[in-house]
Design a protein around this motif. Structure first.
Motif, PDB file in Angstrom:
ATOM      1  N   SER A   1       0.809  -1.230   0.000  1.00  0.00           N
ATOM      2  CA  SER A   1       0.000   0.000   0.000  1.00  0.00           C
ATOM      3  C   SER A   1       0.840   1.278   0.000  1.00  0.00           C
ATOM      4  O   SER A   1       0.299   2.361  -0.225  1.00  0.00           O
ATOM      5  CB  SER A   1      -0.942   0.007   1.200  1.00  0.00           C
ATOM      6  OG  SER A   1      -0.208  -0.004   2.418  1.00  0.00           O
TER       7      SER A   1
ATOM      8  N   ILE B   1       1.173   9.798  14.669  1.00  0.00           N
ATOM      9  CA  ILE B   1       0.271   9.065  13.770  1.00  0.00           C
ATOM     10  C   ILE B   1       0.512   7.576  13.975  1.00  0.00           C
ATOM     11  O   ILE B   1       1.656   7.113  13.959  1.00  0.00           O
ATOM     12  CB  ILE B   1       0.527   9.458  12.301  1.00  0.00           C
ATOM     13  CG1 ILE B   1       0.255  10.946  12.096  1.00  0.00           C
ATOM     14  CG2 ILE B   1      -0.307   8.603  11.352  1.00  0.00           C
ATOM     15  CD1 ILE B   1       0.719  11.483  10.749  1.00  0.00           C
ATOM     16  N   THR B   2      -0.544   6.811  14.153  1.00  0.00           N
ATOM     17  CA  THR B   2      -0.374   5.374  14.368  1.00  0.00           C
ATOM     18  C   THR B   2      -0.026   4.685  13.043  1.00  0.00           C
ATOM     19  O   THR B   2      -0.658   4.949  12.018  1.00  0.00           O
ATOM     20  CB  THR B   2      -1.636   4.720  14.962  1.00  0.00           C
ATOM     21  OG1 THR B   2      -2.710   4.907  14.060  1.00  0.00           O
ATOM     22  CG2 THR B   2      -1.975   5.319  16.317  1.00  0.00           C
TER      23      THR B   2
ATOM     24  N   GLU C   1      -0.633   1.749  12.066  1.00  0.00           N
ATOM     25  CA  GLU C   1      -1.749   0.949  11.564  1.00  0.00           C
ATOM     26  C   GLU C   1      -2.702   1.765  10.691  1.00  0.00           C
ATOM     27  O   GLU C   1      -3.387   1.216   9.834  1.00  0.00           O
ATOM     28  CB  GLU C   1      -2.532   0.318  12.733  1.00  0.00           C
ATOM     29  CG  GLU C   1      -1.733  -0.686  13.540  1.00  0.00           C
ATOM     30  CD  GLU C   1      -0.901  -0.068  14.670  1.00  0.00           C
ATOM     31  OE1 GLU C   1      -0.426  -0.844  15.511  1.00  0.00           O
ATOM     32  OE2 GLU C   1      -0.730   1.166  14.715  1.00  0.00           O
ATOM     33  N   SER C   2      -2.724   3.091  10.895  1.00  0.00           N
ATOM     34  CA  SER C   2      -3.662   3.944  10.153  1.00  0.00           C
ATOM     35  C   SER C   2      -3.188   4.307   8.748  1.00  0.00           C
ATOM     36  O   SER C   2      -3.965   4.860   7.974  1.00  0.00           O
ATOM     37  CB  SER C   2      -3.928   5.234  10.944  1.00  0.00           C
ATOM     38  OG  SER C   2      -2.781   6.074  10.940  1.00  0.00           O
ATOM     39  N   VAL C   3      -1.934   3.989   8.388  1.00  0.00           N
ATOM     40  CA  VAL C   3      -1.415   4.393   7.073  1.00  0.00           C
ATOM     41  C   VAL C   3      -1.205   3.212   6.129  1.00  0.00           C
ATOM     42  O   VAL C   3      -0.740   3.405   5.007  1.00  0.00           O
ATOM     43  CB  VAL C   3      -0.113   5.217   7.197  1.00  0.00           C
ATOM     44  CG1 VAL C   3      -0.344   6.481   8.016  1.00  0.00           C
ATOM     45  CG2 VAL C   3       1.025   4.389   7.763  1.00  0.00           C
TER      46      VAL C   3
ATOM     47  N   ALA D   1      -5.506  -2.859   5.426  1.00  0.00           N
ATOM     48  CA  ALA D   1      -5.969  -3.716   6.524  1.00  0.00           C
ATOM     49  C   ALA D   1      -5.178  -5.020   6.619  1.00  0.00           C
ATOM     50  O   ALA D   1      -4.878  -5.489   7.713  1.00  0.00           O
ATOM     51  CB  ALA D   1      -7.456  -4.015   6.365  1.00  0.00           C
TER      52      ALA D   1
ATOM     53  N   VAL E   1      -1.647  -4.591   8.612  1.00  0.00           N
ATOM     54  CA  VAL E   1      -1.592  -4.064   9.981  1.00  0.00           C
ATOM     55  C   VAL E   1      -0.668  -4.884  10.873  1.00  0.00           C
ATOM     56  O   VAL E   1       0.120  -4.330  11.640  1.00  0.00           O
ATOM     57  CB  VAL E   1      -3.015  -3.959  10.579  1.00  0.00           C
ATOM     58  CG1 VAL E   1      -2.982  -3.729  12.080  1.00  0.00           C
ATOM     59  CG2 VAL E   1      -3.788  -2.846   9.888  1.00  0.00           C
TER      60      VAL E   1
ATOM     61  N   ARG F   1       2.262  -3.407  13.461  1.00  0.00           N
ATOM     62  CA  ARG F   1       1.841  -3.263  14.865  1.00  0.00           C
ATOM     63  C   ARG F   1       3.018  -3.489  15.819  1.00  0.00           C
ATOM     64  O   ARG F   1       3.619  -4.542  15.854  1.00  0.00           O
ATOM     65  CB  ARG F   1       0.707  -4.221  15.189  1.00  0.00           C
ATOM     66  CG  ARG F   1       0.213  -4.050  16.637  1.00  0.00           C
ATOM     67  CD  ARG F   1      -1.035  -4.847  16.944  1.00  0.00           C
ATOM     68  NE  ARG F   1      -2.170  -4.183  16.298  1.00  0.00           N
ATOM     69  CZ  ARG F   1      -3.103  -4.816  15.616  1.00  0.00           C
ATOM     70  NH1 ARG F   1      -3.059  -6.121  15.457  1.00  0.00           N
ATOM     71  NH2 ARG F   1      -4.092  -4.134  15.084  1.00  0.00           N
TER      72      ARG F   1
END
Length: 174
Positions: free
Chosen positions: A11, A79-80, A82-84, A87, A90, A94
């Motif tokens: 991604s 910024i986490t 996992e948010s960028v 799915a 992740v 993590r």
């Protein structure tokens, strides 16, 4: 316990892999830095990774960046990771990644030595000093120093060895 040698994110654009970390672009002004379980010693990536090492290293670094953020500004964005990512990616980030400001790196490494080993031993054999710090003559390889010394290095490109530099050279680069 899992082992992650390389991240395989689809991604985000991969910018490069270092000895331990994989760097991805998050827009134009941020990076996702994923800490792998690769093990590097003396500028060589070892064949055997250490399971979960990346998570531990990443969390230790983040702890100190947060703890000392009021003393020295750093690259953390809050910024986490996992948010960028997508799915299905992740779990790869993590606990082992950080979203950081994209900054111009200062290509020096802080090395503190308590023993004469590795490139320090080579320098000592050639000059009697490490990074310009003269040491007593006749010390054997791996000798314990009377007290630890700070021996900075210039970061090398992937596959190359870092170069020991003097404190003055480090100051000039910074």
């Amino acid at each position: 316990m899992t082992t992650q040698i390389n991240s395989t994110l689809h991604s985000l654009p991969l910018l490069g892999r270092g000895k331990v970390r994989d760097n991805y672009a998050v827009g134009e002004d941020k990076l996702l830095i994923v800490t792998s379980d690769r093990l590097s010693a003396f500028d060589v990536i070892m064949n055997e990774p250490i399971p979960e090492k990346g998570r531990v290293l990443n969390q230790m670094a983040n702890f100190w960046f947060e703890k000392l953020g009021h003393v020295v500004p750093n690259h953390l964005t809050g910024i986490t990771p996992e948010s960028v990512v997508a799915a299905d990616e992740v779990e790869q980030v993590r606990g082992r990644a950080v979203v950081a400001k994209r900054l111009q790196p200062v290509m020096v490494e802080a090395v503190v030595r308590g023993n004469i080993i590795g490139s320090g031993w080579k320098d000592y054999q050639d000059t009697g000093a490490i990074c310009g710090i003269t040491l007593p003559a006749g010390l054997p390889q791996a000798a314990k120093l009377a007290e630890p010394i700070f021996t900075p290095a210039a970061k090398a490109e992937m596959g190359e060895h870092d170069e020991n530099i003097s404190f003055a050279e480090m100051e000039q680069r910074i």
